[in-house]
Write an enzyme that holds these catalytic residues in place. Structure first.
Site, PDB file in Angstrom:
ATOM      1  N   LYS A 190       0.849  -1.197   0.000  1.00  0.00           N
ATOM      2  CA  LYS A 190       0.000   0.000   0.000  1.00  0.00           C
ATOM      3  C   LYS A 190       0.882   1.244   0.000  1.00  0.00           C
ATOM      4  O   LYS A 190       1.523   1.569   0.980  1.00  0.00           O
ATOM      5  CB  LYS A 190      -0.916   0.045   1.227  1.00  0.00           C
ATOM      6  CG  LYS A 190      -2.010   1.087   1.001  1.00  0.00           C
ATOM      7  CD  LYS A 190      -2.586   1.683   2.241  1.00  0.00           C
ATOM      8  CE  LYS A 190      -1.801   2.779   2.860  1.00  0.00           C
ATOM      9  NZ  LYS A 190      -1.703   4.027   2.065  1.00  0.00           N
ATOM     10  N   CYS A 298      13.497   9.993   7.508  1.00  0.00           N
ATOM     11  CA  CYS A 298      13.326   9.477   8.870  1.00  0.00           C
ATOM     12  C   CYS A 298      14.606   9.588   9.677  1.00  0.00           C
ATOM     13  O   CYS A 298      14.580   9.803  10.879  1.00  0.00           O
ATOM     14  CB  CYS A 298      12.861   8.033   8.807  1.00  0.00           C
ATOM     15  SG  CYS A 298      13.857   7.057   7.696  1.00  0.00           S
ATOM     16  N   GLU A 395       9.973  15.085  16.014  1.00  0.00           N
ATOM     17  CA  GLU A 395      10.392  14.979  14.622  1.00  0.00           C
ATOM     18  C   GLU A 395       9.663  16.051  13.798  1.00  0.00           C
ATOM     19  O   GLU A 395       8.438  16.085  13.773  1.00  0.00           O
ATOM     20  CB  GLU A 395      10.018  13.587  14.110  1.00  0.00           C
ATOM     21  CG  GLU A 395      10.535  13.311  12.726  1.00  0.00           C
ATOM     22  CD  GLU A 395      10.153  11.914  12.240  1.00  0.00           C
ATOM     23  OE1 GLU A 395       9.020  11.487  12.482  1.00  0.00           O
ATOM     24  OE2 GLU A 395      11.002  11.274  11.614  1.00  0.00           O
TER      25      GLU A 395
HETATM   26  P1  NAD Z   1       2.168   7.824   8.390  1.00  0.00           P
HETATM   27  O1  NAD Z   1       2.425   6.882   9.498  1.00  0.00           O
HETATM   28  O2  NAD Z   1       1.070   8.796   8.539  1.00  0.00           O
HETATM   29  O3  NAD Z   1       1.836   7.020   7.045  1.00  0.00           O
HETATM   30  C1  NAD Z   1       2.662   5.992   6.551  1.00  0.00           C
HETATM   31  C2  NAD Z   1       1.815   5.028   5.773  1.00  0.00           C
HETATM   32  O4  NAD Z   1       0.890   4.414   6.663  1.00  0.00           O
HETATM   33  C3  NAD Z   1       0.963   5.659   4.683  1.00  0.00           C
HETATM   34  O5  NAD Z   1       0.894   4.763   3.593  1.00  0.00           O
HETATM   35  C4  NAD Z   1      -0.400   5.798   5.324  1.00  0.00           C
HETATM   36  O6  NAD Z   1      -1.476   5.792   4.421  1.00  0.00           O
HETATM   37  C5  NAD Z   1      -0.446   4.562   6.191  1.00  0.00           C
HETATM   38  N1  NAD Z   1      -1.301   4.668   7.364  1.00  0.00           N
HETATM   39  C6  NAD Z   1      -1.773   5.782   7.991  1.00  0.00           C
HETATM   40  N2  NAD Z   1      -2.530   5.437   9.040  1.00  0.00           N
HETATM   41  C7  NAD Z   1      -2.555   4.080   9.098  1.00  0.00           C
HETATM   42  C8  NAD Z   1      -3.138   3.133   9.984  1.00  0.00           C
HETATM   43  N3  NAD Z   1      -3.868   3.502  11.027  1.00  0.00           N
HETATM   44  N4  NAD Z   1      -2.905   1.823   9.766  1.00  0.00           N
HETATM   45  C9  NAD Z   1      -2.146   1.416   8.727  1.00  0.00           C
HETATM   46  N5  NAD Z   1      -1.578   2.259   7.840  1.00  0.00           N
HETATM   47  C10 NAD Z   1      -1.763   3.581   8.030  1.00  0.00           C
HETATM   48  O7  NAD Z   1       3.545   8.491   8.116  1.00  0.00           O
HETATM   49  P2  NAD Z   1       3.883   9.562   7.008  1.00  0.00           P
HETATM   50  O8  NAD Z   1       3.494  10.871   7.555  1.00  0.00           O
HETATM   51  O9  NAD Z   1       3.364   9.135   5.691  1.00  0.00           O
HETATM   52  O10 NAD Z   1       5.467   9.388   6.922  1.00  0.00           O
HETATM   53  C11 NAD Z   1       6.327  10.068   7.719  1.00  0.00           C
HETATM   54  C12 NAD Z   1       6.812   9.190   8.850  1.00  0.00           C
HETATM   55  O11 NAD Z   1       7.441   8.029   8.355  1.00  0.00           O
HETATM   56  C13 NAD Z   1       7.851   9.911   9.650  1.00  0.00           C
HETATM   57  O12 NAD Z   1       7.588   9.778  11.015  1.00  0.00           O
HETATM   58  C14 NAD Z   1       9.146   9.208   9.281  1.00  0.00           C
HETATM   59  O13 NAD Z   1      10.135   9.258  10.230  1.00  0.00           O
HETATM   60  C15 NAD Z   1       8.682   7.829   9.015  1.00  0.00           C
HETATM   61  N6  NAD Z   1       9.624   7.129   8.137  1.00  0.00           N
HETATM   62  C16 NAD Z   1      10.409   6.147   8.690  1.00  0.00           C
HETATM   63  C17 NAD Z   1      11.344   5.471   7.917  1.00  0.00           C
HETATM   64  C18 NAD Z   1      12.212   4.398   8.514  1.00  0.00           C
HETATM   65  O14 NAD Z   1      12.794   3.630   7.767  1.00  0.00           O
HETATM   66  N7  NAD Z   1      12.327   4.295   9.805  1.00  0.00           N
HETATM   67  C19 NAD Z   1      11.469   5.776   6.565  1.00  0.00           C
HETATM   68  C20 NAD Z   1      10.661   6.776   6.021  1.00  0.00           C
HETATM   69  C21 NAD Z   1       9.736   7.431   6.834  1.00  0.00           C
END
Ligand code: NAD
Length: 486
Positions: A190, A298, A395
């Site tokens: 997804k 991240c 963050e």
């Molecule tokens: P997010 O958690 O809002 O969304 C990430 C993904 O999860 C999206 O595809 C979203 O649609 C989905 N999602 C949202 N709510 C959900 C739920 N309740 N259940 C399942 N899926 C759900 O994060 P974001 O704002 O898209 O991304 C930024 C975050 O991602 C930052 O905190 C960043 O640090 C983190 N990140 C971490 C890494 C890593 O490798 N550790 C890499 C990239 C980004």
């Protein structure tokens, strides 16, 4: 005697826009299910927007619970056949995908930039080549799985659900799909709601590679689609990259169930500059650490820890360097900092920056002309930051760096570890022994020495503490997709 003064040359840049004419974006994309693009059961299509122009790029189908159930069924049907292929045969498919990513790299880079706002230079030189490199790397493992896990006997898990964020859309898809497929699983991916485009182009590549139907499924949607995938019966493992809040929700939803889970979550990584470092080199690393991909990284080095004796010098050099950064059209090859990914993310950055000012930190934001349309935030530096300030703790996920100072090595370690996160860190020093000592004391999954944001498919990546658990990349990235039988 006359004194000759040299005429100073003022360098400027001519615009160098990459053409977008060569890319084949369709008006509409369905769900990629059972090897073909399909109408979503509920008929829902949502436009994906170019954050640099606010113009729609394409309409994309969003999956609902009915589509998820069908996708799991098809993935389950396809899994035994995929797992039964000799590793070498699975590897051929992964090689083909990697080669096709390379062949279509120019198109993929432009699509990534249009859909997500990142500078073309980064999508062209980092995202797309690294995505291909991950498929190449795991193609190499497909027939050697047991050697990647200490000569144990292993089987695939089955059907895996994979949820990725918007900051590295194709690269995160590659990080997830390549090891899962190499291990003999079938996968349902997804993509994030704001950046589904390159995952859908990857679906076309899977078709071109003649990947058997059901091996890869791509279901765009928002958080509700992700939440439904996590809770759907018939999934054997969830791999999630995203925010810590959502990671927590997923962990709670899966507690007590026989479903594997890996979480790659947020970070507030320390980039530590010692007085004996090559300071000019360190400044380049600081800039790369926090302004790469608009700080939507991240592992961004968002907490800059500078040894007190060189604090003024480093901040002076950093500010001078920041003022040379070019912000604007992400498709221009001279652009260093592109558009913020969404209006929502821009609001979050502005909120935290305002909190920094209210709490008494000193803000410097570079002056530059920003485009009228689109979402933009100019690179920002905070000094006089206390460890308790929100900008030192939370963050920001934007082009904002908070400067803290330290006097001794022990204090540097203590301050770096004073975070609920533990994803990455950088150490800038001339002394190898100091780097090793500090690195071993840091609670961070990745520690870079005299470099930052350096990624390689052979190296494991993942977090400590609230940055999550499980590793992606290298042989360590195989383990979460395998069951050890003996
Ligand atoms: P997010 O958690 O809002 O969304 C990430 C993904 O999860 C999206 O595809 C979203 O649609 C989905 N999602 C949202 N709510 C959900 C739920 N309740 N259940 C399942 N899926 C759900 O994060 P974001 O704002 O898209 O991304 C930024 C975050 O991602 C930052 O905190 C960043 O640090 C983190 N990140 C971490 C890494 C890593 O490798 N550790 C890499 C990239 C980004």
């Amino acid at each position: 005697m006359t004194i000759e003064t040299r005429t100073s040359i003022v360098w400027d840049y001519a615009p160098a826009p990459e053409s977008a004419d060569h890319i084949r974006v369709k008006d509409r994309y369905g769900l990629f299910l059972d090897g073909e693009f399909r109408e979503p059961a509920e008929g829902r299509y949502v436009p994906t927007i170019n954050p640099a122009t606010e113009q729609p790029v394409a309409e994309v189908a969003w999956a609902g619970p009915g589509d998820i159930a069908t996708a799991i069924e098809r993935a389950r049907d396809a899994q035994p056949g995929w797992a039964a292929l000799p590793g070498l045969e699975r590897a051929k498919y992964l090689f083909r995908i990697a080669r096709l990513i390379q062949e279509r790299s120019r198109e993929l880079a432009v699509a990534e930039t249009i859909d997500g706002g990142k500078p073309l230079r980064e999508s062209r030189d980092v995202d797309i080549p690294l995505a291909a490199a991950h498929f190449f790397h795991y193609a190499g493992w497909a027939d050697k799985l047991r050697y990647g896990v200490g000569a144990r006997e292993v089987t695939p898990l089955g059907v895996v659900g994979q949820i990725v964020p918007w900051n590295f859309p194709l690269l995160m898809a590659a990080w997830k799909l390549a090891p899962a497929l190499a291990c003999g699983n079938t996968a349902i991916l997804k993509p994030a709601e704001t950046t589904p485009l390159t995952a859908l182009l990857l679906a076309e590549i899977c078709q071109e590679a003649e990947l058997p139907p059901g091996v890869v499924t791509i279901l765009p949607g928002d958080g509700s689609t992700g939440a439904a995938l996590v809770r759907a019966p018939g999934i054997d493992k969830i791999a999630f990259t995203g925010s810590t809040a959502v990671g927590r929700d997923i962990q709670a939803a899966l507690a007590g169930q026989q479903v594997g889970l890996t979480l790659e979550l947020g970070g507030k990584s320390a980039n530590i500059v010692f007085e004996d470092a090559a300071l000019d080199q360190a400044v380049e690393g600081i800039v790369n650490g926090i302004f790469f991909n608009q700080g939507h990284v991240c592992c961004a080095g968002s907490r800059l820890l500078i040894q007190e004796s060189v604090r003024d010098e480093v901040v002076g050099k950093l500010w001078a360097r920041m003022r040379r950064l070019r912000i604007g059209d992400p498709l221009d090859k001279n652009t260093d900092v592109g558009a913020i990914n969404s209006a929502e993310q821009l609001e979050r950055i502005e909120l935290l920056v305002a909190a920094g000012e209210e709490e008494g930190a000193v803000r410097r934001t570079i002056e530059c002309e920003l485009p009228e349309r689109g979402y933009w935030f100019a690179p920002t530096l905070f000094t006089e930051v206390s460890p308790a300030h929100r900008i030192a703790v939370e963050e920001i996920f934007g082009p904002v760096v908070s400067v803290l100072t330290f006097r001794t090595q022990a204090e540097a370690i203590e301050k770096a570890n004073n975070s609920r996160y533990g994803l990455a860190a950088g150490i800038w020093t001339d002394k190898g022994s100091k780097a090793f000592e500090v690195a071993s004391a840091l609670q961070a999954g990745v520690v870079w020495q005299n470099t930052y944001n350096h990624f390689d498919p052979t190296a494991a990546f993942g977090g400590y503490k609230e940055s999550g658990f499980g590793r992606e990349g290298g042989p360590a990235g195989l383990r979460p997709y395998l069951r050890v039988v003996r």
